[in-house]
Structures are given as C-alpha cells and as structure tokens.
Design a protein around this motif. Structure first.
Motif, PDB file in Angstrom:
ATOM      1  N   SER A 105       1.012  -0.850   0.211  1.00  0.00           N
ATOM      2  CA  SER A 105      -0.184   0.264   0.204  1.00  0.00           C
ATOM      3  C   SER A 105       0.256   1.558  -0.202  1.00  0.00           C
ATOM      4  CB  SER A 105      -0.863   0.021   1.480  1.00  0.00           C
ATOM      5  OG  SER A 105      -0.039   0.062   2.191  1.00  0.00           O
ATOM      6  N   GLN A 106       0.387   2.100   0.092  1.00  0.00           N
ATOM      7  CA  GLN A 106       1.258   3.977  -0.242  1.00  0.00           C
ATOM      8  C   GLN A 106       1.673   3.718   1.559  1.00  0.00           C
ATOM      9  OE1 GLN A 106       1.876   5.458  -2.606  1.00  0.00           O
ATOM     10  NE2 GLN A 106       3.496   6.296  -1.934  1.00  0.00           N
ATOM     11  N   GLU A 107       0.880   3.612   2.091  1.00  0.00           N
ATOM     12  CA  GLU A 107       1.362   3.646   3.033  1.00  0.00           C
ATOM     13  C   GLU A 107       2.917   2.889   3.950  1.00  0.00           C
ATOM     14  OE1 GLU A 107      -0.216   2.693   8.175  1.00  0.00           O
ATOM     15  OE2 GLU A 107      -1.514   3.337   6.438  1.00  0.00           O
ATOM     16  N   GLU A 108       2.488   1.476   3.727  1.00  0.00           N
ATOM     17  CA  GLU A 108       3.824   0.594   3.205  1.00  0.00           C
ATOM     18  C   GLU A 108       5.100   0.934   2.544  1.00  0.00           C
ATOM     19  OE1 GLU A 108       1.402  -3.335   4.071  1.00  0.00           O
ATOM     20  OE2 GLU A 108       1.310  -2.652   2.188  1.00  0.00           O
ATOM     21  N   ARG A 109       4.841   1.455   1.351  1.00  0.00           N
ATOM     22  CA  ARG A 109       5.704   2.257   0.708  1.00  0.00           C
ATOM     23  C   ARG A 109       6.198   3.280   1.518  1.00  0.00           C
ATOM     24  NH1 ARG A 109       5.309   0.436  -5.197  1.00  0.00           N
ATOM     25  NH2 ARG A 109       3.027  -0.360  -4.980  1.00  0.00           N
ATOM     26  N   ASN A 110       5.998   4.737   1.913  1.00  0.00           N
ATOM     27  CA  ASN A 110       5.902   4.919   2.668  1.00  0.00           C
ATOM     28  C   ASN A 110       6.639   5.160   3.856  1.00  0.00           C
ATOM     29  OD1 ASN A 110       4.918   6.895   1.003  1.00  0.00           O
ATOM     30  ND2 ASN A 110       3.820   7.034   2.522  1.00  0.00           N
ATOM     31  N   GLU A 111       6.709   3.930   4.755  1.00  0.00           N
ATOM     32  CA  GLU A 111       7.358   3.044   5.426  1.00  0.00           C
ATOM     33  C   GLU A 111       8.291   2.652   5.315  1.00  0.00           C
ATOM     34  OE1 GLU A 111       6.538  -0.398   9.233  1.00  0.00           O
ATOM     35  OE2 GLU A 111       4.612   0.061   8.257  1.00  0.00           O
ATOM     36  N   LEU A 112       8.674   1.708   3.932  1.00  0.00           N
ATOM     37  CA  LEU A 112       9.317   1.793   3.734  1.00  0.00           C
ATOM     38  C   LEU A 112      11.146   2.763   3.549  1.00  0.00           C
ATOM     39  CD1 LEU A 112      11.078  -1.225   2.315  1.00  0.00           C
ATOM     40  CD2 LEU A 112      10.010  -0.603   0.547  1.00  0.00           C
ATOM     41  N   ILE A 113      10.706   3.734   3.046  1.00  0.00           N
ATOM     42  CA  ILE A 113      11.073   4.357   2.309  1.00  0.00           C
ATOM     43  C   ILE A 113      12.271   5.179   3.332  1.00  0.00           C
ATOM     44  CG2 ILE A 113      11.542   7.328   1.236  1.00  0.00           C
ATOM     45  CD1 ILE A 113       9.388   5.701  -0.491  1.00  0.00           C
ATOM     46  N   GLN A 114      11.371   5.519   4.545  1.00  0.00           N
ATOM     47  CA  GLN A 114      11.485   5.818   5.908  1.00  0.00           C
ATOM     48  C   GLN A 114      12.821   5.753   6.216  1.00  0.00           C
ATOM     49  OE1 GLN A 114      11.085   9.103   7.326  1.00  0.00           O
ATOM     50  NE2 GLN A 114      11.816   8.725   8.460  1.00  0.00           N
ATOM     51  N   ILE A 115      12.380   4.295   6.489  1.00  0.00           N
ATOM     52  CA  ILE A 115      13.118   3.223   6.614  1.00  0.00           C
ATOM     53  C   ILE A 115      14.678   2.717   6.293  1.00  0.00           C
ATOM     54  CG2 ILE A 115      13.612   0.201   7.192  1.00  0.00           C
ATOM     55  CD1 ILE A 115      10.723  -0.251   7.594  1.00  0.00           C
ATOM     56  N   LEU A 116      14.666   3.204   5.328  1.00  0.00           N
ATOM     57  CA  LEU A 116      15.591   3.186   3.788  1.00  0.00           C
ATOM     58  C   LEU A 116      16.305   4.434   4.423  1.00  0.00           C
ATOM     59  CD1 LEU A 116      14.607   1.997   0.617  1.00  0.00           C
ATOM     60  CD2 LEU A 116      16.057   0.783   2.053  1.00  0.00           C
ATOM     61  N   LYS A 117      15.672   5.511   4.373  1.00  0.00           N
ATOM     62  CA  LYS A 117      16.209   6.609   5.201  1.00  0.00           C
ATOM     63  C   LYS A 117      17.136   6.840   6.036  1.00  0.00           C
ATOM     64  CE  LYS A 117      13.743   9.247   2.540  1.00  0.00           C
ATOM     65  NZ  LYS A 117      12.125  10.945   2.459  1.00  0.00           N
ATOM     66  N   GLU A 118      16.577   6.081   6.935  1.00  0.00           N
ATOM     67  CA  GLU A 118      17.011   6.251   8.567  1.00  0.00           C
ATOM     68  C   GLU A 118      18.133   5.327   8.611  1.00  0.00           C
ATOM     69  OE1 GLU A 118      13.996   4.282  11.219  1.00  0.00           O
ATOM     70  OE2 GLU A 118      12.218   5.545  10.706  1.00  0.00           O
ATOM     71  N   GLY A 119      18.047   4.208   7.858  1.00  0.00           N
ATOM     72  CA  GLY A 119      19.439   3.293   7.333  1.00  0.00           C
ATOM     73  C   GLY A 119      20.544   3.882   7.135  1.00  0.00           C
ATOM     74  N   GLN A 120      20.113   5.178   6.123  1.00  0.00           N
ATOM     75  CA  GLN A 120      21.181   5.832   5.917  1.00  0.00           C
ATOM     76  C   GLN A 120      21.599   7.018   6.514  1.00  0.00           C
ATOM     77  OE1 GLN A 120      19.531   7.357   1.936  1.00  0.00           O
ATOM     78  NE2 GLN A 120      20.443   6.739   0.720  1.00  0.00           N
ATOM     79  N   SER A 121      21.225   7.327   7.285  1.00  0.00           N
ATOM     80  CA  SER A 121      21.511   8.324   8.583  1.00  0.00           C
ATOM     81  C   SER A 121      22.454   7.223   9.728  1.00  0.00           C
ATOM     82  CB  SER A 121      20.356   8.555   9.338  1.00  0.00           C
ATOM     83  OG  SER A 121      20.072   7.837  10.023  1.00  0.00           O
ATOM     84  N   LYS A 122      21.774   6.181   9.727  1.00  0.00           N
ATOM     85  CA  LYS A 122      23.181   5.436  10.015  1.00  0.00           C
ATOM     86  C   LYS A 122      24.293   4.989  10.267  1.00  0.00           C
ATOM     87  CE  LYS A 122      19.424   3.250  13.265  1.00  0.00           C
ATOM     88  NZ  LYS A 122      18.570   2.235  12.976  1.00  0.00           N
ATOM     89  N   ASP A 123      24.358   4.720   8.889  1.00  0.00           N
ATOM     90  CA  ASP A 123      25.927   4.317   7.608  1.00  0.00           C
ATOM     91  C   ASP A 123      26.799   5.308   7.370  1.00  0.00           C
ATOM     92  OD1 ASP A 123      24.669   1.631   7.787  1.00  0.00           O
ATOM     93  OD2 ASP A 123      24.208   2.462   5.679  1.00  0.00           O
ATOM     94  N   ARG A 124      26.108   6.896   8.061  1.00  0.00           N
ATOM     95  CA  ARG A 124      27.354   7.901   7.456  1.00  0.00           C
ATOM     96  C   ARG A 124      27.563   9.039   9.504  1.00  0.00           C
ATOM     97  NH1 ARG A 124      22.473  11.776   4.450  1.00  0.00           N
ATOM     98  NH2 ARG A 124      23.167  10.676   3.102  1.00  0.00           N
TER      99      ARG A 124
END
Length: 130
Positions: A111-130
């Motif tokens: 669903s669009q909500e699940e896609r948005n959640e996945l995008i947020q998870i990916l963004k959070e993962g990127q910020s941890k890698d920095r």
C-alpha cells in the motif's frame, strides 16, 4: 554449521514463551498449543529439547518436584528475527540485501502507507551509515 535459529514449528513454541511474563512447563506449552498446531505432546517435547540445544530457551527445575522444568526464552524475538533474516539473506541472496529487498518490492503488493514506511526505514538506515 549447526542451526541456531528456531525452525517453523519451534517458532510456534517460542511465540507462546515470548508472550508470557512467566516460565511455562512442557504441559502448559502443550495445553496452549491445542487448537493452534496439531502436534503430539511427544513431538512438542522433542521441539523443546531442540530449542534447549540451540540455546534459545533454558529452564529452571521446579522447587517442589525435580521432574518438572519451567522453560523461558533466552533469546528475544527481535534477536531471533534478526538471526533468521541474516540466515535467509545469506542462504538465498548470497548476503546481498539489495537483491532481497528488490525481490520483495517487485513481487509484493505494498500500500502507499507501506511504501512510505519502507522509504522512511531506508532513510533511517542511511543516516546510521554516515
């Protein structure tokens, strides 16, 4: 390498143990599995022993009857999920997380909500890698 994560049938027992705030005897586990899984008490005891050997659960001997063991989880559900995910990733995707995520995204209906959640998870993962 010996398996260290719960199998599908062992996972059902773990769900019961994780959802308790106390230890459970084998008889109590067997009772709670009635109607959930059609497995004999003997098979459930075998599964409990496998979980013990894997170090996923442990027990305390009953203070009044040394024949009764009270089982409790040693590993959290989150730890088991992480280990199971890593095992799956390594076994089926050669350790490539992008391949696993791409397969899921391409073949699942989000669903669009699940896609948005996945995008947020990916963004959070990127910020941890920095």
């Amino acid at each position: 390498m010996a398996e260290k994560t719960p199998s599908e049938n062992e996972w059902i027992i773990m769900e019961i143990l994780w959802n308790q705030d106390r230890t459970l005897t084998a008889a109590e586990i067997i009772q709670q599995l009635k109607g959930i899984k059609d497995v004999s008490p003997k098979t459930i005891r075998v599964l409990i022993n496998r979980l013990l050997k894997k170090g996923i659960i442990d027990y305390q001997v009953d203070a009044k009857d040394s024949r009764i063991y009270h089982y409790f989880p040693v590993k959290s559900k989150e730890t088991c999920l992480t280990e199971k995910s890593e095992q799956f990733l390594n076994s089926y995707f050669g350790g490539n997380p992008m391949g696993m995520v791409a397969t899921l995204v391409r073949h699942e209906h989000f669903s669009q909500e699940e896609r948005n959640e996945l995008i947020q998870i990916l963004k959070e993962g990127q910020s941890k890698d920095r």
